[in-house]
Design a protein around this motif. Sequence first.
Motif, PDB file in Angstrom:
ATOM      1  N   GLU A  31      64.289 -51.009 -22.169  1.00  0.00           N
ATOM      2  CA  GLU A  31      65.565 -52.422 -21.644  1.00  0.00           C
ATOM      3  C   GLU A  31      64.220 -52.476 -21.079  1.00  0.00           C
ATOM      4  N   GLU A  32      63.540 -51.910 -19.928  1.00  0.00           N
ATOM      5  CA  GLU A  32      61.730 -52.330 -19.446  1.00  0.00           C
ATOM      6  C   GLU A  32      60.659 -52.408 -20.444  1.00  0.00           C
ATOM      7  N   LEU A  33      60.602 -51.734 -21.095  1.00  0.00           N
ATOM      8  CA  LEU A  33      59.463 -52.109 -22.264  1.00  0.00           C
ATOM      9  C   LEU A  33      59.263 -53.554 -22.747  1.00  0.00           C
ATOM     10  N   ALA A  34      60.790 -53.865 -22.966  1.00  0.00           N
ATOM     11  CA  ALA A  34      61.374 -54.936 -23.528  1.00  0.00           C
ATOM     12  C   ALA A  34      60.986 -55.761 -22.809  1.00  0.00           C
ATOM     13  N   HIS A  35      61.098 -56.233 -21.326  1.00  0.00           N
ATOM     14  CA  HIS A  35      60.864 -57.209 -20.269  1.00  0.00           C
ATOM     15  C   HIS A  35      59.827 -57.515 -20.093  1.00  0.00           C
ATOM     16  N   GLU A  36      59.011 -55.975 -20.443  1.00  0.00           N
ATOM     17  CA  GLU A  36      57.647 -56.494 -19.627  1.00  0.00           C
ATOM     18  C   GLU A  36      57.085 -57.221 -20.337  1.00  0.00           C
ATOM     19  N   ALA A  37      57.200 -56.941 -22.115  1.00  0.00           N
ATOM     20  CA  ALA A  37      56.449 -57.561 -23.384  1.00  0.00           C
ATOM     21  C   ALA A  37      57.293 -58.907 -23.268  1.00  0.00           C
ATOM     22  N   ARG A  42      65.910 -55.464 -28.984  1.00  0.00           N
ATOM     23  CA  ARG A  42      65.890 -55.759 -30.252  1.00  0.00           C
ATOM     24  C   ARG A  42      64.411 -56.105 -30.818  1.00  0.00           C
ATOM     25  N   ARG A  43      64.071 -57.497 -30.773  1.00  0.00           N
ATOM     26  CA  ARG A  43      62.725 -58.195 -31.176  1.00  0.00           C
ATOM     27  C   ARG A  43      61.787 -56.792 -30.740  1.00  0.00           C
ATOM     28  N   LEU A  44      61.459 -56.392 -29.631  1.00  0.00           N
ATOM     29  CA  LEU A  44      60.501 -55.044 -29.341  1.00  0.00           C
ATOM     30  C   LEU A  44      60.327 -54.237 -30.133  1.00  0.00           C
ATOM     31  N   ARG A  49      58.160 -51.219 -34.225  1.00  0.00           N
ATOM     32  CA  ARG A  49      58.148 -50.333 -36.274  1.00  0.00           C
ATOM     33  C   ARG A  49      57.598 -51.253 -37.304  1.00  0.00           C
ATOM     34  N   ARG A  50      57.470 -52.151 -37.196  1.00  0.00           N
ATOM     35  CA  ARG A  50      56.888 -53.047 -37.870  1.00  0.00           C
ATOM     36  C   ARG A  50      55.373 -52.743 -38.092  1.00  0.00           C
TER      37      ARG A  50
END
Length: 125
Positions: A31-37, A42-44, A49-50
């Motif tokens: 969640e923190e990683l996604a927020h920073e990005a 889910r999108r992160l 993964r891709r």
Amino acid sequence: MHRADHDDIGSEDVLRTLDLIRARRGTVSVEELAHEAHLSPRRLRYVVRRSLGITPKFASRVARLGSAVSRAGAGAASWAEVAAESGYHDQSHLVRDFRDLMDTSPSAWLDEEGRNLQGWRRPAP
């Protein structure tokens, strides 16, 4: 937006995510990683993964174990100390990651690699 533009954005997100994982030694939540990005979790997960074939959570596990290996190699008082200083909940969590990711126990790893580490001191069980 063209597909090539979309892929470039994903690459930047992945690099930023890996930099943050590395800087925080694997102790950052998805969640923190996604927020920073600036992405949803889910999108992160999809973008990482891709691009890499692994999830951000797995990349964090690898980074956290790498931190533990460095701490053990530098000479820690105990495996419990290594676990605590590396962001693990407890020593058994560290042992589980060693077994899952390195197919060995922390002590067996140190028995094998200890002779290659300069100035190391064996952590207590």
